[in-house]
Design an enzyme around this catalytic site. Structure first.
Site, PDB file in Angstrom:
ATOM      1  N   TYR A 270      53.976  33.200 -12.379  1.00  0.00           N
ATOM      2  CA  TYR A 270      54.796  32.203 -13.080  1.00  0.00           C
ATOM      3  C   TYR A 270      55.568  32.877 -14.224  1.00  0.00           C
ATOM      4  CZ  TYR A 270      52.237  28.599 -10.478  1.00  0.00           C
ATOM      5  OH  TYR A 270      51.709  27.815  -9.482  1.00  0.00           O
TER       6      TYR A 270
ATOM      7  N   GLN B 187      41.738  22.596   2.684  1.00  0.00           N
ATOM      8  CA  GLN B 187      42.334  21.553   3.526  1.00  0.00           C
ATOM      9  C   GLN B 187      42.675  20.263   2.767  1.00  0.00           C
ATOM     10  OE1 GLN B 187      39.512  22.794   7.107  1.00  0.00           O
ATOM     11  NE2 GLN B 187      40.551  20.902   7.560  1.00  0.00           N
TER      12      GLN B 187
ATOM     13  N   HIS C 167      51.555  34.325  -6.405  1.00  0.00           N
ATOM     14  CA  HIS C 167      51.613  33.434  -5.249  1.00  0.00           C
ATOM     15  C   HIS C 167      52.369  34.050  -4.069  1.00  0.00           C
ATOM     16  CE1 HIS C 167      49.451  30.280  -7.042  1.00  0.00           C
ATOM     17  NE2 HIS C 167      50.385  29.829  -7.843  1.00  0.00           N
TER      18      HIS C 167
HETATM   19  P1  FAD Z   1      31.633  16.002  16.558  1.00  0.00           P
HETATM   20  O1  FAD Z   1      31.562  17.109  15.601  1.00  0.00           O
HETATM   21  O2  FAD Z   1      32.170  16.289  17.898  1.00  0.00           O
HETATM   22  O3  FAD Z   1      30.161  15.383  16.685  1.00  0.00           O
HETATM   23  C1  FAD Z   1      29.841  14.408  17.614  1.00  0.00           C
HETATM   24  C2  FAD Z   1      28.334  14.401  17.825  1.00  0.00           C
HETATM   25  O4  FAD Z   1      27.986  13.281  18.618  1.00  0.00           O
HETATM   26  C3  FAD Z   1      27.807  15.607  18.549  1.00  0.00           C
HETATM   27  O5  FAD Z   1      26.783  16.235  17.771  1.00  0.00           O
HETATM   28  C4  FAD Z   1      27.254  15.068  19.867  1.00  0.00           C
HETATM   29  O6  FAD Z   1      26.089  15.746  20.299  1.00  0.00           O
HETATM   30  C5  FAD Z   1      26.929  13.639  19.487  1.00  0.00           C
HETATM   31  N1  FAD Z   1      26.942  12.693  20.623  1.00  0.00           N
HETATM   32  C6  FAD Z   1      27.960  12.431  21.482  1.00  0.00           C
HETATM   33  N2  FAD Z   1      27.605  11.454  22.341  1.00  0.00           N
HETATM   34  C7  FAD Z   1      26.333  11.100  22.031  1.00  0.00           C
HETATM   35  C8  FAD Z   1      25.420  10.124  22.546  1.00  0.00           C
HETATM   36  N3  FAD Z   1      25.745   9.331  23.529  1.00  0.00           N
HETATM   37  N4  FAD Z   1      24.190  10.064  21.984  1.00  0.00           N
HETATM   38  C9  FAD Z   1      23.832  10.852  20.957  1.00  0.00           C
HETATM   39  N5  FAD Z   1      24.674  11.775  20.424  1.00  0.00           N
HETATM   40  C10 FAD Z   1      25.899  11.887  20.942  1.00  0.00           C
HETATM   41  N6  FAD Z   1      37.634  21.177  11.262  1.00  0.00           N
HETATM   42  C11 FAD Z   1      38.020  21.430  10.026  1.00  0.00           C
HETATM   43  O7  FAD Z   1      38.288  20.490   9.277  1.00  0.00           O
HETATM   44  N7  FAD Z   1      38.124  22.690   9.557  1.00  0.00           N
HETATM   45  C12 FAD Z   1      37.827  23.754  10.309  1.00  0.00           C
HETATM   46  O8  FAD Z   1      37.927  24.887   9.853  1.00  0.00           O
HETATM   47  C13 FAD Z   1      37.396  23.524  11.632  1.00  0.00           C
HETATM   48  N8  FAD Z   1      37.110  24.558  12.436  1.00  0.00           N
HETATM   49  C14 FAD Z   1      36.674  24.291  13.695  1.00  0.00           C
HETATM   50  C15 FAD Z   1      36.361  25.377  14.504  1.00  0.00           C
HETATM   51  C16 FAD Z   1      35.900  25.155  15.787  1.00  0.00           C
HETATM   52  C17 FAD Z   1      35.587  26.333  16.647  1.00  0.00           C
HETATM   53  C18 FAD Z   1      35.739  23.831  16.260  1.00  0.00           C
HETATM   54  C19 FAD Z   1      35.227  23.581  17.640  1.00  0.00           C
HETATM   55  C20 FAD Z   1      36.079  22.760  15.462  1.00  0.00           C
HETATM   56  C21 FAD Z   1      36.552  22.985  14.183  1.00  0.00           C
HETATM   57  N9  FAD Z   1      36.920  21.949  13.337  1.00  0.00           N
HETATM   58  C22 FAD Z   1      37.319  22.194  12.068  1.00  0.00           C
HETATM   59  C23 FAD Z   1      36.956  20.565  13.827  1.00  0.00           C
HETATM   60  C24 FAD Z   1      35.744  19.774  13.380  1.00  0.00           C
HETATM   61  O9  FAD Z   1      34.573  20.456  13.679  1.00  0.00           O
HETATM   62  C25 FAD Z   1      35.791  18.397  14.053  1.00  0.00           C
HETATM   63  O10 FAD Z   1      36.976  17.759  13.697  1.00  0.00           O
HETATM   64  C26 FAD Z   1      34.620  17.542  13.636  1.00  0.00           C
HETATM   65  O11 FAD Z   1      33.409  18.160  13.974  1.00  0.00           O
HETATM   66  C27 FAD Z   1      34.684  16.168  14.302  1.00  0.00           C
HETATM   67  O12 FAD Z   1      33.602  15.435  13.836  1.00  0.00           O
HETATM   68  P2  FAD Z   1      32.932  14.234  14.624  1.00  0.00           P
HETATM   69  O13 FAD Z   1      31.723  13.892  13.819  1.00  0.00           O
HETATM   70  O14 FAD Z   1      33.919  13.194  14.883  1.00  0.00           O
HETATM   71  O15 FAD Z   1      32.512  14.806  16.027  1.00  0.00           O
HETATM   72  P1  NAP Z   2      45.022  21.278  18.860  1.00  0.00           P
HETATM   73  O1  NAP Z   2      45.205  21.833  17.527  1.00  0.00           O
HETATM   74  O2  NAP Z   2      45.606  19.957  19.176  1.00  0.00           O
HETATM   75  O3  NAP Z   2      45.586  22.358  19.886  1.00  0.00           O
HETATM   76  C1  NAP Z   2      45.552  22.174  21.245  1.00  0.00           C
HETATM   77  C2  NAP Z   2      46.298  23.317  21.939  1.00  0.00           C
HETATM   78  O4  NAP Z   2      46.204  23.114  23.314  1.00  0.00           O
HETATM   79  C3  NAP Z   2      47.751  23.394  21.572  1.00  0.00           C
HETATM   80  O5  NAP Z   2      48.098  24.729  21.384  1.00  0.00           O
HETATM   81  C4  NAP Z   2      48.466  22.801  22.793  1.00  0.00           C
HETATM   82  O6  NAP Z   2      49.663  23.530  22.907  1.00  0.00           O
HETATM   83  C5  NAP Z   2      47.495  23.066  23.921  1.00  0.00           C
HETATM   84  N1  NAP Z   2      47.473  21.995  24.927  1.00  0.00           N
HETATM   85  C6  NAP Z   2      47.489  20.658  24.735  1.00  0.00           C
HETATM   86  N2  NAP Z   2      47.427  20.004  25.898  1.00  0.00           N
HETATM   87  C7  NAP Z   2      47.358  20.940  26.877  1.00  0.00           C
HETATM   88  C8  NAP Z   2      47.288  20.887  28.287  1.00  0.00           C
HETATM   89  N3  NAP Z   2      47.259  19.726  28.935  1.00  0.00           N
HETATM   90  N4  NAP Z   2      47.253  22.034  28.964  1.00  0.00           N
HETATM   91  C9  NAP Z   2      47.275  23.227  28.316  1.00  0.00           C
HETATM   92  N5  NAP Z   2      47.356  23.339  26.989  1.00  0.00           N
HETATM   93  C10 NAP Z   2      47.391  22.213  26.263  1.00  0.00           C
HETATM   94  O7  NAP Z   2      43.486  21.168  19.191  1.00  0.00           O
HETATM   95  P2  NAP Z   2      42.290  22.188  19.091  1.00  0.00           P
HETATM   96  O8  NAP Z   2      42.729  23.589  18.926  1.00  0.00           O
HETATM   97  O9  NAP Z   2      41.445  21.832  20.250  1.00  0.00           O
HETATM   98  O10 NAP Z   2      41.559  21.733  17.776  1.00  0.00           O
HETATM   99  C11 NAP Z   2      40.932  20.454  17.714  1.00  0.00           C
HETATM  100  C12 NAP Z   2      40.988  19.932  16.323  1.00  0.00           C
HETATM  101  O11 NAP Z   2      40.126  20.703  15.486  1.00  0.00           O
HETATM  102  C13 NAP Z   2      42.367  20.046  15.806  1.00  0.00           C
HETATM  103  O12 NAP Z   2      42.865  18.785  15.445  1.00  0.00           O
HETATM  104  C14 NAP Z   2      42.274  20.971  14.650  1.00  0.00           C
HETATM  105  O13 NAP Z   2      43.000  20.498  13.526  1.00  0.00           O
HETATM  106  C15 NAP Z   2      40.805  21.035  14.308  1.00  0.00           C
HETATM  107  N6  NAP Z   2      40.517  22.397  13.883  1.00  0.00           N
HETATM  108  C16 NAP Z   2      40.875  22.734  12.650  1.00  0.00           C
HETATM  109  C17 NAP Z   2      40.702  24.015  12.231  1.00  0.00           C
HETATM  110  C18 NAP Z   2      41.102  24.415  10.851  1.00  0.00           C
HETATM  111  O14 NAP Z   2      40.993  25.571  10.526  1.00  0.00           O
HETATM  112  N7  NAP Z   2      41.551  23.534  10.017  1.00  0.00           N
HETATM  113  C19 NAP Z   2      40.177  24.958  13.080  1.00  0.00           C
HETATM  114  C20 NAP Z   2      39.819  24.577  14.364  1.00  0.00           C
HETATM  115  C21 NAP Z   2      40.016  23.283  14.756  1.00  0.00           C
HETATM  116  P3  NAP Z   2      50.789  23.226  24.021  1.00  0.00           P
HETATM  117  O15 NAP Z   2      50.761  21.729  24.229  1.00  0.00           O
HETATM  118  O16 NAP Z   2      52.043  23.748  23.406  1.00  0.00           O
HETATM  119  O17 NAP Z   2      50.371  24.007  25.200  1.00  0.00           O
HETATM  120 FE1  SF4 Z   3      39.117  22.379  -1.399  1.00  0.00          FE
HETATM  121 FE2  SF4 Z   3      36.944  20.956  -0.898  1.00  0.00          FE
HETATM  122 FE3  SF4 Z   3      37.807  22.729   0.907  1.00  0.00          FE
HETATM  123 FE4  SF4 Z   3      36.673  23.503  -1.404  1.00  0.00          FE
HETATM  124  S1  SF4 Z   3      35.703  22.382   0.271  1.00  0.00           S
HETATM  125  S2  SF4 Z   3      38.531  24.311  -0.516  1.00  0.00           S
HETATM  126  S3  SF4 Z   3      37.452  21.955  -2.799  1.00  0.00           S
HETATM  127  S4  SF4 Z   3      38.880  20.896   0.244  1.00  0.00           S
END
Ligand code: FAD
Ligand code: NAP
Ligand code: SF4
Length: 678
Positions: free
Chosen positions: A168, A341, A254
């Site tokens: 800044y 986030q 930054h």
């Molecule tokens: P889920 O996490 O999908 O949980 C649903 C739960 O319901 C599961 O434990 C499942 O076992 C249970 N369940 C389903 N059906 C039944 C049933 N009939 N009976 C009993 N239990 C059941 N989000 C971020 O904000 N930041 C990130 O950096 C980030 N990184 C990610 C990285 C990866 C690799 C992945 C896969 C996801 C990431 N996400 C991230 C996304 C985030 O994890 C999801 O958005 C979040 O977990 C969704 O929460 P949810 O509680 O809706 O569902």
């Molecule tokens: P996403 O962010 O919606 O990405 C899905 C990807 O799949 C896109 O690249 C899309 O690109 C492709 N896709 C969609 N439909 C398709 C199809 N029919 N056939 C082939 N490709 C297809 O979803 P995600 O990566 O599964 O993540 C799930 C959620 O978790 C997201 O909403 C994300 O925000 C969250 N998450 C967040 C973080 C984080 O760091 N904040 C990290 C991991 C996950 P095209 O349609 O162009 O092919």
């Molecule tokens: Fe920001 Fe909360 Fe994520 Fe920490 S956990 S970086 S305070 S959103």
């Protein structure tokens, strides 16, 4: 002396005043600083005072219009406005707290056409070319800082923080990169640092000796043309002489292309620079960046790296951080996972800040978890972040809560997220929720796949059953070399040397990050390896503390694909997306977009390019494995069956409600807000 954290809870004597402990809540922009939200700010700060923090610093207030970060940002220029700040300062003092106001002049980082700077040089991260200040203009800016500090004292603050880092205005005077003047404010270093020294000296003269002046000093600029170490030390000594009470460490401008606070930055990765400075000055120094748990803070202090520790986002995540640590309840701390986030990403999108793990942050006046006077029996199905948030808030309010999950552990998809190198902080979130379940008395049943017959007799049912992977219906996808992200991250399927990842959303990027590491890769949480990978050096050896980056190459050949045109990863976090893109590129991951998937065969995956004018035609990418990361769809079967039986007493949250653009921020927020109402 505190038995576990003796250094953290040692009071700090500043001569004219004493701080209860060594915890500073660092300055954060919340979006509430525009002059219309003093009551909300008061509630936000008071909650943190009750949580035991030693000293707090507000978000930045500009000393005049040219210093605004963006149009109509917070500013303190009149006594009338200062009187309104008393709502905040009086409330903080009534609770027994201490608060300093940050004065921030954005200089050429201003997002408006009134920007000013030492020289007319546009920054790479803002669209406005600043106006060069005249000699008189420089004097006026110093006057504005001093007036703002006097008004802060009038407003009842215990002190100010002069924002002299992060690139800044004050920082811009210090280096030739942004200061090409040839008057007494430019040229040699004595001239370039004059602006900073005059601000501190004249402020001290104006506010008197019994007022805290923190100077935030850029100890490592992380830009090639940044300050060298001699200059940093000269400045620090000058600032001490000019009358500052404390020096706080700023890390990186930054515009630096090195991450400084994101989750992939190892904890306490930069405190060694503060330690270097501490040896050169005698006033207290504060260190900061990625210090998010009390044991980390204690170690930094015990190792002599600083006199005090600044934790900003960790106090958004848990306002009771300090008191929990003090009362030996550190395992109850809701840890900041450094995701940005809901805090920094919101700021950069002009939205009110909050916190992914604590949706009440900055919403203290409207989201409250009040004890219920109508105790209900509530079932929550799904112990992912949505179900965990809902069930713990409900139980904390006095409801009887049964939480079910089909899996053998809580956390849902967070159990995959935590396996991604650089996202280990999700382990803390799961530790926090496990503890909360115990403390609030939620009845947890794991390994229990719920069907509607199990849900009779409840007053309310919350369905948080999350998502399933989308079926992309690509011909040949039943080939044995095709895996899903769940196979890779959860089931640890063996993955070959040549990999194509289908889908470049958050999960596609995370799978790529997982696959560029092997057992032989350097530990991402090891600071030395991380600093070397990103080209961070000792500022004594290299100007600005930067050298060439040395990213390890991926042990696999990886291609990340998406069907749509445009930059891959465009929808990743505003402040962190560039880090993911940069890491993968440096590791050699190829990124291809604008295509259709034709067929998966034993040879790999055949694609065709969407651009019909392209001569590329079809192409086959050889692959030992193709990993599907093609998005997700809601798991709603249970809800659909229940809603017929139970009607309005069934609620749908998290991914089960809406899979598109779902993240843990939305899941936790939705769970908490529903639970606050029932
Ligand atoms: P889920 O996490 O999908 O949980 C649903 C739960 O319901 C599961 O434990 C499942 O076992 C249970 N369940 C389903 N059906 C039944 C049933 N009939 N009976 C009993 N239990 C059941 N989000 C971020 O904000 N930041 C990130 O950096 C980030 N990184 C990610 C990285 C990866 C690799 C992945 C896969 C996801 C990431 N996400 C991230 C996304 C985030 O994890 C999801 O958005 C979040 O977990 C969704 O929460 P949810 O509680 O809706 O569902
Ligand atoms: P996403 O962010 O919606 O990405 C899905 C990807 O799949 C896109 O690249 C899309 O690109 C492709 N896709 C969609 N439909 C398709 C199809 N029919 N056939 C082939 N490709 C297809 O979803 P995600 O990566 O599964 O993540 C799930 C959620 O978790 C997201 O909403 C994300 O925000 C969250 N998450 C967040 C973080 C984080 O760091 N904040 C990290 C991991 C996950 P095209 O349609 O162009 O092919
Ligand atoms: Fe920001 Fe909360 Fe994520 Fe920490 S956990 S970086 S305070 S959103």
């Amino acid at each position: 002396m505190h038995p576990v954290y003796p250094n953290l809870f040692e009071p700090l004597d500043l001569g004219f005043t004493q701080l209860d402990n060594r915890i500073l809540m660092g300055s954060m922009h919340t979006g509430l600083e525009d002059g219309n939200h003093h009551e909300r700010l008061a509630a936000y700060f008071c909650e943190r005072v009750r949580g035991g923090v030693g000293l707090m610093v507000t978000g930045g207030y500009a000393p005049n219009i040219s210093g605004w970060v963006k149009p109509f940002a917070g500013m303190l220029v009149t006594s009338r406005a200062a009187r309104k700040h008393k709502i905040v300062t009086d409330a903080v003092h009534e609770e027994g707290g201490k608060i300093a106001m940050q004065i921030l002049h954005a200089g050429r980082y201003a997002y408006h056409p009134l920007a000013v700077a030492p020289s007319k040089i546009k920054s790479p991260i803002t669209p406005f070319k600043p106006r060069e200040l005249s000699g008189r203009g420089v004097e006026k800016q110093i006057g504005a800082f001093v007036r703002c500090a006097v008004l802060a004292r009038e407003a009842g603050y215990d002190g100010i923080e002069v924002m002299g880092s992060e690139g800044y205005l004050i920082n811009e005077f210090l280096v030739e990169h942004t200061n090409q003047r040839n008057d007494k404010w430019g040229g040699n270093y004595a001239n370039r640092m004059r602006f900073a020294l005059e601000i501190v000296q004249r402020t001290r003269e104006a506010v008197g000796s019994d007022f805290i002046i923190i100077y935030r000093l850029s100890v490592i600029d992380l830009i090639p043309q940044g300050s060298n170490w001699d200059e940093v030390v000269q400045l620090a000594k000058g600032i001490e002489k000019a009358g500052a009470t404390i020096i706080n460490s700023g890390i990186g401008w930054h515009e630096a292309r090195i991450p400084t606070i994101a989750t992939s930055v190892p904890r306490a990765a930069f405190t060694w620079v503060t330690e270097k400075l501490k040896q050169e000055v005698s006033l207290p120094v504060i260190t900061s960046n990625r210090i998010n748990m009390p044991d980390v803070a204690e170690k930094v202090l015990a190792d002599g790296h600083a006199d005090m520790v600044s934790m900003a986002r960790p106090l958004l995540a848990d306002p009771e951080f300090a008191i929990k640590a003090k009362n030996n309840r550190s395992d109850e701390i809701n840890t900041c996972i450094a995701c940005n986030q809901a805090c920094l990403d919101h700021t950069f999108n002009s939205k009110l800040s909050s916190c992914l793990v604590n949706p009440r942050a900055c919403h203290e006046t409207e989201l409250n978890y009040l004890t219920t006077d109508k105790k209900k029996r509530i079932a929550v199905v799904g112990a992912g972040p949505a179900g965990l948030s809902a069930s713990t808030v409900l139980a904390s309010r006095g409801h009887i809560v049964d939480l079910y999950d089909a899996a053998g552990e809580i956390g849902g998809q967070l159990n995959m997220a935590k396996m991604v190198p650089g996202k280990e902080e999700f382990f803390e979130t799961l530790r926090y929720y496990n503890k909360q379940l115990e403390l609030t008395g939620v009845n947890l049943s794991l390994n229990t796949l719920v069907d509607p017959s199990m849900l009779s007799g409840y007053d309310e049912v919350i369905v948080a059953t999350g998502v399933s992977p989308r079926n992309p219906k690509i011909p040949g996808q039943d080939n044995k070399r095709v895996l899903s992200y769940i196979d890779v991250l959860r089931h640890k399927a063996a993955v070959g040397e040549q990999v194509v990842i289908i889908g470049a959303g958050g999960i596609g990027f995370d799978v790529a990050e997982f696959l560029i590491h092997s057992d032989a890769s350097p530990d991402v949480q090891d600071s030395a390896s991380w600093l070397s990978a990103w080209g961070v050096a000792d500022p004594e050896d290299s100007r600005g503390g930067v050298v060439a980056a040395k990213f390890p190459k991926s042990p696999r050949g990886i291609t990340l694909m998406q069907r749509s045109e445009g930059k891959l990863g465009a929808k990743l976090g505003k402040t962190t997306g560039w880090i993911h893109r940069s890491t993968l590129k440096q590791a050699g991951v190829a990124m291809v977009g604008g295509l259709s998937y034709e067929e998966i065969t034993d040879a790999g995956i055949k694609i065709s390019y969407n651009d019909t004018n392209s001569s590329a035609g079809d192409e086959t990418f050889p692959a030992d494995n193709v990993v599907l990361c093609a998005g997700q769809v809601p798991n709603r079967e249970l809800y659909d069956m229940l809603v017929e039986q139970l009607g309005s007493n069934v609620h749908l949250i998290g991914g089960a409600h809406e899979a598109s653009e779902l993240d843990a921020k939305r899941a936790i927020n939705q769970g908490a807000r529903l639970a606050a109402k029932l």
